[in-house]
Design an enzyme around this catalytic site. Sequence first.
Site, short mmCIF file in Angstrom:
data_model
loop_
_atom_site.label_atom_id
_atom_site.label_comp_id
_atom_site.label_asym_id
_atom_site.label_seq_id
_atom_site.Cartn_x
_atom_site.Cartn_y
_atom_site.Cartn_z
N SER A 1 0.84 -1.19 0.00
CA SER A 1 0.00 0.00 0.00
C SER A 1 0.88 1.25 0.00
O SER A 1 2.08 1.14 0.24
CB SER A 1 -0.84 0.01 1.30
OG SER A 1 -1.38 1.30 1.58
N TYR B 1 -3.15 0.04 10.06
CA TYR B 1 -3.03 -0.39 8.66
C TYR B 1 -1.62 -0.09 8.15
O TYR B 1 -0.98 -0.92 7.51
CB TYR B 1 -4.07 0.33 7.83
CG TYR B 1 -4.17 -0.01 6.37
CD1 TYR B 1 -3.61 0.83 5.41
CD2 TYR B 1 -4.85 -1.14 5.94
CE1 TYR B 1 -3.72 0.54 4.05
CE2 TYR B 1 -4.97 -1.44 4.59
CZ TYR B 1 -4.41 -0.59 3.65
OH TYR B 1 -4.52 -0.88 2.30
C1 GCO Z 1 -6.93 5.09 3.15
C2 GCO Z 1 -7.08 4.14 1.99
C3 GCO Z 1 -5.75 3.48 1.67
C4 GCO Z 1 -5.83 2.77 0.36
C5 GCO Z 1 -4.54 2.16 -0.08
C6 GCO Z 1 -3.54 3.17 -0.45
O1 GCO Z 1 -7.82 5.16 4.00
O2 GCO Z 1 -5.90 5.77 3.18
O3 GCO Z 1 -8.09 3.25 2.21
O4 GCO Z 1 -5.42 2.67 2.66
O5 GCO Z 1 -6.78 1.80 0.37
O6 GCO Z 1 -4.04 1.26 0.85
O7 GCO Z 1 -2.39 2.55 -0.92
#
Ligand code: GCO
Length: 263
Positions: free
Chosen positions: A147, A160
Site C-alpha cells: 500500500s 493499517y
Molecule cells: C486510506 C485508503 C488506503 C488505500 C490504499 C492506499 O484510508 O488511506 O483506504 O489505505 O486503500 O491502501 O495505498
Amino acid sequence: MSTDLFDLTGKVALVTGATHGLGMAMAIGLGEAGATVVINGHSSDEKIAAAVAEYGRGGVKACGYRFDVTDEDGVEAAVERIEQEVGPIDILVNNAGIIKRVPLLDMPLADFEEVIRTDLTSVFVMTRPVVKRMIARGGGKVINICSMMSELGRNSVGAYAAAKGGLKMLTRNMATEWAKHNVQVNGVGPGYFATSQTAPIRVDGHPFNDFIIQRTPAGKWGDPDDLKGAAIFLASRASDFVTGQVVYVDGGILATIGKPANE
Ligand code: GCO
C-alpha cells in the site's frame, strides 16, 4: 517470443480476498493471461459463489474456497484440498485485508491487533504451507499486496500502516530466504483506487477525495484494472530474476512531494 514470458497457461493462481475490488481485478488479469484462478473469501459461501459466477461471465475459469487466512489449521487444510482438487499452486497473491480508520489514541487494542493479524500475520500463515509445497516442486511466485501506507503515514490509518509497512519488510525477508529455491516474493503497492474499501473517502466534496486528485500526478483515482499488468508481470517468467521488490502502481504519488492547489 517475449510475449510468452507473460503467459500463465497451465498455472494455478490462488488469490486471497478476491470476491471483489483489487483482488478480483488482479485475479481476472491472471486468468486472462491463462492461469486457472482459485479465489478465497471469508464472509459467505453465497458471496464466493456470486464472485465465481462473475468471473465466469468475464470468461475467466475460477473456483472458490471459503477459509480464514488467519487460521493456521484452516489454511493448511484449504491448501491441501485446493492442490488435490485443482492442482499445485504456482502463484499466491496475498490480497485479503481490512482497514479501520481510527486515530491511534482512540483505537482499542483489539482493533489494532485485528488489523495486524488480518493484514500482516495472515501473510505469514497463508504463505508458509504454499511455499513449502512450491519448494518441493522447484519454485513458485508470491505477490503480497502492499500500500501507499507501506511508505507513508496518514491520519487515522496507523494500524493499517504498521501492517503494510511490516508487509514490505516481510516480503523482502521471504525473498531473501526463498530465492535459492526459485521462489520469487514481491509486492504490488496500489495507490488510491476506486473500490468499496475507499468508497467512504472518495465521495464528491469529501476533502480527502479532492486531496487525492490533487496529490496524484495522474490527477485521478486508479481503476482496479490498472493493477492487472503488475500482477501478471510478477506472476510470470518475465520476473524470474526479480525478488524482494514492491511495484508501486500509484499514478505517481510516491514520486512527488505534491503541488500547491493553484499550480
Ligand atoms: C486510506 C485508503 C488506503 C488505500 C490504499 C492506499 O484510508 O488511506 O483506504 O489505505 O486503500 O491502501 O495505498
